[in-house]
Every structure is written in structure tokens, then in C-alpha cells.
Scaffold this motif. Structure first.
Motif, PDB file in Angstrom:
ATOM      1  N   ARG A 168       0.811  -1.223   0.000  1.00 12.44           N
ATOM      2  CA  ARG A 168       0.000   0.000   0.000  1.00 12.44           C
ATOM      3  C   ARG A 168       0.842   1.270   0.000  1.00 12.44           C
ATOM      4  O   ARG A 168       0.424   2.283  -0.583  1.00 12.44           O
ATOM      5  CB  ARG A 168      -0.939   0.012   1.208  1.00 12.44           C
ATOM      6  CG  ARG A 168      -2.133  -0.923   1.079  1.00 12.44           C
ATOM      7  CD  ARG A 168      -3.023  -0.821   2.303  1.00 12.44           C
ATOM      8  NE  ARG A 168      -3.599   0.505   2.468  1.00 12.44           N
ATOM      9  CZ  ARG A 168      -4.128   0.942   3.598  1.00 12.44           C
ATOM     10  NH1 ARG A 168      -4.141   0.167   4.675  1.00 12.44           N
ATOM     11  NH2 ARG A 168      -4.646   2.153   3.661  1.00 12.44           N
ATOM     12  N   GLN A 169       1.997   1.245   0.649  1.00 15.47           N
ATOM     13  CA  GLN A 169       2.832   2.445   0.692  1.00 15.47           C
ATOM     14  C   GLN A 169       3.254   2.864  -0.706  1.00 15.47           C
ATOM     15  O   GLN A 169       3.212   4.043  -1.075  1.00 15.47           O
ATOM     16  CB  GLN A 169       4.062   2.202   1.566  1.00 15.47           C
ATOM     17  CG  GLN A 169       4.959   3.429   1.720  1.00 15.47           C
ATOM     18  CD  GLN A 169       4.232   4.586   2.389  1.00 15.47           C
ATOM     19  OE1 GLN A 169       3.736   4.454   3.506  1.00 15.47           O
ATOM     20  NE2 GLN A 169       4.154   5.725   1.714  1.00 15.47           N
ATOM     21  N   LYS A 170       3.650   1.890  -1.518  1.00 15.43           N
ATOM     22  CA  LYS A 170       4.062   2.212  -2.886  1.00 15.43           C
ATOM     23  C   LYS A 170       2.866   2.662  -3.726  1.00 15.43           C
ATOM     24  O   LYS A 170       2.986   3.586  -4.548  1.00 15.43           O
ATOM     25  CB  LYS A 170       4.737   1.006  -3.544  1.00 15.43           C
ATOM     26  CG  LYS A 170       6.115   0.691  -3.001  1.00 15.43           C
ATOM     27  CD  LYS A 170       6.815  -0.332  -3.872  1.00 15.43           C
ATOM     28  CE  LYS A 170       8.207  -0.649  -3.352  1.00 15.43           C
ATOM     29  NZ  LYS A 170       8.946  -1.554  -4.251  1.00 15.43           N
ATOM     30  N   LEU A 171       1.734   2.003  -3.526  1.00 15.61           N
ATOM     31  CA  LEU A 171       0.530   2.393  -4.258  1.00 15.61           C
ATOM     32  C   LEU A 171       0.133   3.821  -3.897  1.00 15.61           C
ATOM     33  O   LEU A 171      -0.228   4.622  -4.774  1.00 15.61           O
ATOM     34  CB  LEU A 171      -0.608   1.421  -3.932  1.00 15.61           C
ATOM     35  CG  LEU A 171      -1.961   1.691  -4.589  1.00 15.61           C
ATOM     36  CD1 LEU A 171      -1.864   1.631  -6.105  1.00 15.61           C
ATOM     37  CD2 LEU A 171      -3.014   0.693  -4.076  1.00 15.61           C
ATOM     38  N   SER A 172       0.210   4.157  -2.628  1.00  8.80           N
ATOM     39  CA  SER A 172      -0.128   5.507  -2.184  1.00  8.80           C
ATOM     40  C   SER A 172       0.839   6.538  -2.750  1.00  8.80           C
ATOM     41  O   SER A 172       0.429   7.620  -3.194  1.00  8.80           O
ATOM     42  CB  SER A 172      -0.117   5.563  -0.651  1.00  8.80           C
ATOM     43  OG  SER A 172      -0.360   6.867  -0.173  1.00  8.80           O
ATOM     44  N   ASP A 173       2.136   6.214  -2.757  1.00  8.95           N
ATOM     45  CA  ASP A 173       3.133   7.140  -3.292  1.00  8.95           C
ATOM     46  C   ASP A 173       2.890   7.425  -4.775  1.00  8.95           C
ATOM     47  O   ASP A 173       3.099   8.551  -5.243  1.00  8.95           O
ATOM     48  CB  ASP A 173       4.538   6.572  -3.101  1.00  8.95           C
ATOM     49  CG  ASP A 173       4.983   6.572  -1.642  1.00  8.95           C
ATOM     50  OD1 ASP A 173       4.337   7.255  -0.824  1.00  8.95           O
ATOM     51  OD2 ASP A 173       5.967   5.874  -1.324  1.00  8.95           O
ATOM     52  N   TYR A 174       2.449   6.398  -5.496  1.00  9.07           N
ATOM     53  CA  TYR A 174       2.192   6.564  -6.932  1.00  9.07           C
ATOM     54  C   TYR A 174       0.876   7.298  -7.174  1.00  9.07           C
ATOM     55  O   TYR A 174       0.737   8.062  -8.137  1.00  9.07           O
ATOM     56  CB  TYR A 174       2.166   5.193  -7.611  1.00  9.07           C
ATOM     57  CG  TYR A 174       2.015   5.264  -9.112  1.00  9.07           C
ATOM     58  CD1 TYR A 174       3.116   5.512  -9.927  1.00  9.07           C
ATOM     59  CD2 TYR A 174       0.765   5.085  -9.720  1.00  9.07           C
ATOM     60  CE1 TYR A 174       2.978   5.581 -11.308  1.00  9.07           C
ATOM     61  CE2 TYR A 174       0.631   5.157 -11.094  1.00  9.07           C
ATOM     62  CZ  TYR A 174       1.740   5.398 -11.885  1.00  9.07           C
ATOM     63  OH  TYR A 174       1.600   5.477 -13.254  1.00  9.07           O
ATOM     64  N   GLY A 175      -0.095   7.069  -6.294  1.00  9.87           N
ATOM     65  CA  GLY A 175      -1.453   7.580  -6.475  1.00  9.87           C
ATOM     66  C   GLY A 175      -2.390   6.399  -6.594  1.00  9.87           C
ATOM     67  O   GLY A 175      -2.240   5.584  -7.520  1.00  9.87           O
ATOM     68  N   GLU A 176      -3.327   6.279  -5.665  1.00  6.99           N
ATOM     69  CA  GLU A 176      -4.137   5.066  -5.601  1.00  6.99           C
ATOM     70  C   GLU A 176      -4.958   4.830  -6.862  1.00  6.99           C
ATOM     71  O   GLU A 176      -4.936   3.721  -7.439  1.00  6.99           O
ATOM     72  CB  GLU A 176      -5.040   5.116  -4.369  1.00  6.99           C
ATOM     73  CG  GLU A 176      -4.257   4.990  -3.068  1.00  6.99           C
ATOM     74  CD  GLU A 176      -5.105   5.176  -1.832  1.00  6.99           C
ATOM     75  OE1 GLU A 176      -4.599   4.893  -0.726  1.00  6.99           O
ATOM     76  OE2 GLU A 176      -6.277   5.590  -1.969  1.00  6.99           O
ATOM     77  N   GLU A 177      -5.693   5.830  -7.307  1.00  4.36           N
ATOM     78  CA  GLU A 177      -6.528   5.629  -8.492  1.00  4.36           C
ATOM     79  C   GLU A 177      -5.676   5.359  -9.720  1.00  4.36           C
ATOM     80  O   GLU A 177      -5.977   4.457 -10.522  1.00  4.36           O
ATOM     81  CB  GLU A 177      -7.423   6.846  -8.718  1.00  4.36           C
ATOM     82  CG  GLU A 177      -8.502   7.029  -7.656  1.00  4.36           C
ATOM     83  CD  GLU A 177      -9.441   8.175  -7.985  1.00  4.36           C
ATOM     84  OE1 GLU A 177      -9.364   8.693  -9.121  1.00  4.36           O
ATOM     85  OE2 GLU A 177     -10.248   8.545  -7.121  1.00  4.36           O
ATOM     86  N   GLU A 178      -4.607   6.148  -9.872  1.00  2.00           N
ATOM     87  CA  GLU A 178      -3.728   5.964 -11.022  1.00  2.00           C
ATOM     88  C   GLU A 178      -3.044   4.597 -10.971  1.00  2.00           C
ATOM     89  O   GLU A 178      -2.869   3.930 -12.004  1.00  2.00           O
ATOM     90  CB  GLU A 178      -2.669   7.060 -11.065  1.00  2.00           C
ATOM     91  CG  GLU A 178      -3.220   8.464 -11.259  1.00  2.00           C
ATOM     92  CD  GLU A 178      -3.631   9.120  -9.947  1.00  2.00           C
ATOM     93  OE1 GLU A 178      -3.665   8.420  -8.909  1.00  2.00           O
ATOM     94  OE2 GLU A 178      -3.911  10.334  -9.961  1.00  2.00           O
ATOM     95  N   GLY A 179      -2.672   4.164  -9.770  1.00  4.50           N
ATOM     96  CA  GLY A 179      -2.006   2.879  -9.618  1.00  4.50           C
ATOM     97  C   GLY A 179      -2.915   1.708  -9.949  1.00  4.50           C
ATOM     98  O   GLY A 179      -2.489   0.738 -10.587  1.00  4.50           O
ATOM     99  N   ILE A 180      -4.174   1.792  -9.536  1.00  7.08           N
ATOM    100  CA  ILE A 180      -5.120   0.717  -9.854  1.00  7.08           C
ATOM    101  C   ILE A 180      -5.368   0.665 -11.358  1.00  7.08           C
ATOM    102  O   ILE A 180      -5.458  -0.421 -11.954  1.00  7.08           O
ATOM    103  CB  ILE A 180      -6.428   0.910  -9.059  1.00  7.08           C
ATOM    104  CG1 ILE A 180      -6.169   0.595  -7.574  1.00  7.08           C
ATOM    105  CG2 ILE A 180      -7.540   0.023  -9.598  1.00  7.08           C
ATOM    106  CD1 ILE A 180      -7.308   0.914  -6.655  1.00  7.08           C
ATOM    107  N   ASP A 181      -5.435   1.825 -11.995  1.00  2.47           N
ATOM    108  CA  ASP A 181      -5.569   1.851 -13.459  1.00  2.47           C
ATOM    109  C   ASP A 181      -4.347   1.232 -14.126  1.00  2.47           C
ATOM    110  O   ASP A 181      -4.478   0.490 -15.114  1.00  2.47           O
ATOM    111  CB  ASP A 181      -5.754   3.286 -13.946  1.00  2.47           C
ATOM    112  CG  ASP A 181      -7.119   3.861 -13.604  1.00  2.47           C
ATOM    113  OD1 ASP A 181      -8.031   3.071 -13.290  1.00  2.47           O
ATOM    114  OD2 ASP A 181      -7.262   5.097 -13.641  1.00  2.47           O
TER     115      ASP A 181
END
Length: 282
Positions: A43-56
Motif C-alpha cells: 500500500r505504501q508504494k501504491l499511495s506514493d504513486y497515487g491510488e486511483e492511477e495505480g489501480i488503473d
């Protein structure tokens, strides 16, 4: 079961914890290039990237998400209040649902000077708030017990048996456990009883060790340590496990300079263990 059928029902995943210093985007790109079909998202990496953008980005990549790491800390052992931990856990469930994750890994929190009974009560209260949301989102919460030498900051559940007893007392199909070979792969009595354990397993995490368990969880490349991985994987297959395998490696010997070799070598080492699964299941 033959090799091809085993491959159809199980996926090999790499945890982003393994490549601690790589970015979220770099993990996705390099895991794909190394032949992985699934990823354990931190989750830390996903948050750093941006959650919505990361899921896309995950959806576009084609990588499956074996697990989302992590939610928990309900005993206050990480400094958050109970309400903050529950609120964060609910957010993590929504993220896991959006990512179509195989499970959300849950660390209940260490004893934190509570009695065992009170720590368990806090965890039950947290699940009262979270399980209905998990069931609605079709997300499995996977509790990860740990060896006592490693558990202080993370969980008061330090063996598989008590974790299963806790899960059965809750009675939700959306509550299971993580079986981490680093923590419990050495337990021959447990290995011989895997038929009782497998129905409760949401994810098998693969790790090896050369030294006794310690708080820093010094892991080593698969197949180079004390954990009888060949036997363990064979017994998991014989017991009916068909879920994902997630490689999680961390230790002083791992760094950015050897990440690429580490992930490629880990996949090859796992594949050398697969024939033993086939022979055991045929």
C-alpha cells in the motif's frame, strides 16, 4: 493432479516488499519482464504513486493482484488509535476490492501491554466494523500469524492453530489466513496436518531462512535455507491448496543492485520445485 492443471489454478506472485527500493511503476514493469503473472501490492508504494492511477496501471498491465499489504494495528502497537486503524482498514478493503486483490493481509497488532484476551477483543471489535464491508466488496481478509520472535510489533497471534481457532469463532467465509513459510515452514507437525489447515489459507507466502527467527526477519533466497520447501509445497498440493504463492524476501543481503537477479532467480527456483508438486499430486 498433473503439472498443467496445477499451473492453471495457482499463480506465482512477487511481493513489492522484496524490491523495497524500486518504485511502484518499476515493480510492475520489471515483474512482467521477469515472467510473473501476479503481484503482491504494498500500500505504501501504491499511495506514493497515487491510488486511483495505480489501480488503473495495474489493470492496464494485465498483472493479477495476489494480495494487498496491509491493514491492521488495532491494538495500538503502531501508534494509531483504534478508530484510526479501523478507518484505515475499511479504506484498505475498498482498495482491495477496486484492485480485485486475492486478499487483504491483516496484521492485528502486537499485544502492546494488553492481556491476550483484551488484544483479541479489540481485534473482534475491528472485524465487527470491517467484515460486512469486506463481504459486500467480495474481499477476503487474510490474517497473518507470525513466529513469536518476529511478532511483537505486528500480531498477538503467533501460531497457526490459534489463528484458525479465532477464524472459526468468527464464522465468516471472508476471513482466512496467510501461511508464510518463513514463519512456519519448519514445523513438521503442522506440515503433516495441512489438510486441516488448507481450507483456511487465502495465500501462501514463500520465504526461506538460514538463521533462527528474529525481529528483522532476515530471509534468504528460496531453497538456500533451512525451510523444506520441496516437501512443504508437495504437501500443500496433496492437501488441496490451489491458491496463489507470493514470494516475499527481505534482508541485509538484498538491495537495488541485485533486485533484478533476485526476482528472476526466485521465479526459476520456484519452477524447479514445481515438478515435485506434480509428482506428489499425480
Amino acid at each position: 493432479m498433473n503439472l498443467s492443471s496445477a499451473q492453471k489454478v495457482s499463480r506465482l506472485s512477487m511481493s513489492e516488499v522484496t524490491t523495497y527500493r524500486w518504485t511502484f511503476e518499476e515493480d510492475i514493469r520489471r515483474y512482467l519482464a521477469a515472467g510473473f503473472e501476479s503481484i503482491g501490492v504494498w500500500r505504501q508504494k501504491l499511495s506514493d504513486y497515487g491510488e486511483e492511477e495505480g489501480i488503473d496501471l495495474l489493470a492496464a498491465s494485465g498483472l493479477a493482484v495476489s494480495n494487498l499489504l496491509w491493514a491492521g494495528g488495532f491494538t495500538g502497537s503502531d501508534g494509531r488509535s483504534f478508530c484510526e486503524a479501523v478507518e484505515d482498514g475499511c479504506h484498505a478493503i475498498r482498495l482491495a476490492g477496486a484492485a480485485n486483490a486475492g486478499c487483504l493481509i491483516v496484521y492485528p497488532g502486537g499485544r502492546n501491554h494488553h492481556t491476550f484476551r483484551h488484544a483479541e477483543r479489540l481485534f473482534r471489535l475491528a472485524l465487527d466494523s470491517m467484515l460486512s464491508l469486506a463481504e459486500a466488496a467480495d474481499v477476503t481478509l487474510a490474517i497473518e500469524p507470525m513466529h513469536p520472535a518476529c511478532a511483537r510489533e505486528w500480531t498477538f497471534l503467533t501460531d497457526i492453530e490459534s489463528t484458525i481457532a479465532f477464524i472459526e469463532s468468527i464464522g465468516s467465509p471472508n476471513l482466512k489466513l496467510v501461511f508464510d513459510t518463513y514463519h512456519f515452514g519448519h514445523d513438521l507437525a503442522l506440515i503433516s496436518n495441512l489438510r486441516e489447515v488448507v481450507p483456511h489459507i487465502a495465500l501462501v507466502q514463500l520465504g526461506d531462512r538460514r538463521e533462527p527467527h528474529c525481529p528483522d526477519r532476515q530471509r534468504c533466497p528460496l531453497g538456500t535455507g533451512l525451510v523444506p520447501l520441496r516437501t512443504l509445497l508437495s504437501e500443500l498440493l496433496n492437501a488441496g491448496y490451489t491458491g496463489d504463492y507470493d514470494i516475499e524476501l527481505a534482508g541485509q543481503g538484498f538491495g537495488p543492485a541485485n533486485y533484478q537477479h533476485l526476482i528472476e532467480d526466485s521465479r526459476l527456483r520456484f519452477e524447479r520445485l514445481v515438478p515435485s508438486l506434480s509428482n506428489a499430486g499425480s
